[in-house]
Design an enzyme around this catalytic site. Structure first.
Site, PDB file in Angstrom:
ATOM      1  N   ASP A 266      -8.520  16.410   4.712  1.00  0.00           N
ATOM      2  CA  ASP A 266      -8.053  17.464   5.619  1.00  0.00           C
ATOM      3  C   ASP A 266      -7.425  16.918   6.892  1.00  0.00           C
ATOM      4  OD1 ASP A 266      -9.157  19.541   3.995  1.00  0.00           O
ATOM      5  OD2 ASP A 266     -11.116  18.838   4.649  1.00  0.00           O
TER       6      ASP A 266
ATOM      7  N   HIS B 180     -17.444  13.007   5.046  1.00  0.00           N
ATOM      8  CA  HIS B 180     -17.416  13.794   3.811  1.00  0.00           C
ATOM      9  C   HIS B 180     -18.776  13.656   3.153  1.00  0.00           C
ATOM     10  CE1 HIS B 180     -16.298  14.980  -0.289  1.00  0.00           C
ATOM     11  NE2 HIS B 180     -15.266  15.577   0.256  1.00  0.00           N
TER      12      HIS B 180
HETATM   13  C1  MLT Z   1     -12.894  19.098  -1.815  1.00  0.00           C
HETATM   14  O1  MLT Z   1     -11.820  18.557  -2.079  1.00  0.00           O
HETATM   15  O2  MLT Z   1     -13.361  20.009  -2.510  1.00  0.00           O
HETATM   16  C2  MLT Z   1     -13.591  18.701  -0.558  1.00  0.00           C
HETATM   17  O3  MLT Z   1     -13.352  17.374  -0.235  1.00  0.00           O
HETATM   18  C3  MLT Z   1     -15.048  19.075  -0.524  1.00  0.00           C
HETATM   19  C4  MLT Z   1     -15.968  18.444  -1.517  1.00  0.00           C
HETATM   20  O4  MLT Z   1     -15.572  17.672  -2.372  1.00  0.00           O
HETATM   21  O5  MLT Z   1     -17.182  18.729  -1.447  1.00  0.00           O
END
Ligand code: MLT
Length: 420
Positions: A359, A303
């Site tokens: 995810d 992430h």
């Molecule tokens: C989110 O929940 O929006 C995703 O993990 C992506 C992010 O935080 O950049």
């Protein structure tokens, strides 16, 4: 005179010298290579921004909404309560909750003309563009709540969006499978109503499974906000031009649709399906990922912010266990767990700090609940809605400047047409 440093050491000049362009140094390149960023109110929506809504510590794997840890909210609150928390800053009292829930209930219906709007889309349309188009169309139907500077109108558009998005989401699904729409049943909770409108049929009783409704409610909480992610910053950027809430959120839905953002859990499910189809050999899959063979990638790991376990993934995993033990086991969940174990005990992934993100487990749960993969991003949008609204409102609560990213020009210098 601060001296600039970069990963390779100290840059041999001060910011002031660099800005003067001494030694032919390109300040843009210098800033980009050092990761140095400036805080400038003129770039508040794009370069960096202040916000009091969500806190993330990527090193420690911490996520809090308005100060409350995501683990506590997932265990103790409902999605409606968390929506209230994100938008208004505090968890609601009992009276506030009843009032908020009542207001939302009164706005779940779609205008009959807006329902006909769905007829214009092809039967095989992906539900995401249908969702974003219908949300944008709310600007045409509710012209009495478009002014971002009028607190009453902002409040009305907030309630309308929270109430109507689940109806639009369910109709986007019904459209994509060629089934008739159901009117909302306002005796049900927001999530129960959505499940009934999605999986039920007119004039047929539909029994909502309370455990499924509770699990979906919790997953919406996990997705409710994640500070300046791509879709949220899109909502802020669109809104910074004083565009109305409906159209700003519609922009966010489009940003979310991309496979690098909300579409990622669909990619995880497809990866797990692929491993199963190839015989379920997780070790062989990991070997290919490490050797970058056949373009194989480990989806749902890593992430931009987390250098640790995404706290949302841990909660989703725990609930996947419960849901699947109720709805029947899924070999894809077994593969996901084996994959996680193989990766987390492998130096290659450990050194790169690659941990499962949110995810990784949500797709398996949505599948077990009966949602087709095309609906996964729609569910994400339903969850993220209060976060988008909270950010849009937070931004408009102050005097703002229109967002405008800083450009670092990399093209030609001046050229003379007569020299062609
Ligand atoms: C989110 O929940 O929006 C995703 O993990 C992506 C992010 O935080 O950049």
């Amino acid at each position: 005179k601060p001296v600039l440093t970069y990963p390779g050491g100290e840059y041999p000049m001060t910011i002031a010298q660099a800005a003067e362009g001494n030694d032919g140094i390109d300040l843009g390149k210098l800033l980009a290579s050092t990761g140095y960023t400036t805080y400038d109110p003129g770039f508040v929506n794009t370069a960096s921004t202040k916000s009091a809504i969500t806190y993330i510590d990527g090193e420690e794997g911490i996520l809090r909404y308005r100060g409350y840890p995501i683990e506590q909210l997932a265990d103790n609150s409902t999605f409606i309560e968390v929506s209230y928390l994100l938008i208004y800053g505090e968890l609601p009292t009992q009276d506030q909750l009843e009032d908020f829930t009542d207001k939302i209930r009164r706005h779940t219906l779609l205008h009959e003309d807006l329902k006909r709007f769905f007829d214009g889309f092809p039967r095989n349309a992906h539900p995401m563009p249908v969702l974003s188009s219908a949300v944008n169309a709310l600007s045409a139907y509710y012209q009495d709540s478009l002014d971002p500077r009028d607190p009453e109108q902002v409040e009305l558009s907030t309630i309308r969006l929270l109430a109507k998005l689940p109806t639009i989401a369910a109709y986007s699904y019904k459209k994509s499978v060629g089934q008739p729409f159901l009117y909302p049943d306002n005796s049900l909770s927001l999530v129960e109503n959505f499940l009934r409108m999605t999986f039920g049929f007119p004039a047929e009783p539909y029994q909502v499974d309370p455990e499924i409704a509770a699990a979906l409610d919790m997953l919406l909480i996990l997705h409710a906000d994640h500070e300046q992610n791509c879709s949220t910053s899109t909502v802020r950027l669109v809104g910074s031009s004083d565009a109305n809430l409906f159209t700003s959120v519609s922009g966010g839905i489009n940003a979310l649709w991309g496979p690098l953002h909300g579409g990622a859990n669909q990619a995880v499910l497809e990866m797990l399906d692929g491993i199963l189809a190839a015989g379920g050999d997780v070790k062989e899959f990991i070997r290919k990922v490490k050797n970058k063979e056949d373009g194989v990638k480990l989806m749902g790991f890593g992430h931009r912010v987390y250098r640790n376990y995404d706290p949302r993934a841990a909660i989703a995993k725990k609930h996947a266990d419960t849901i699947l033990s109720k709805l029947g086991s899924d070999p894809l969940f077994d593969i996901a767990q084996a994959l996680e174990e193989a990766a987390l005990t492998d130096d290659y992934f450990v050194e790169r700090k690659l941990y499962p993100n949110v995810d990784f487990y949500t797709g398996v749960i949505y599948k077990a609940m009966g949602f087709p993969t095309r609906m996964f991003t729609v569910l994400f949008a339903m969850g993220r809605l209060p976060g988008w609204i909270a950010h849009w409102r937070e931004m408009h609560s102050e005097a703002i400047k229109i967002g405008r990213p800083r450009q670092i020009y990399t093209g030609y210098g001046a050229r003379d047409y007569s020299e062609i």
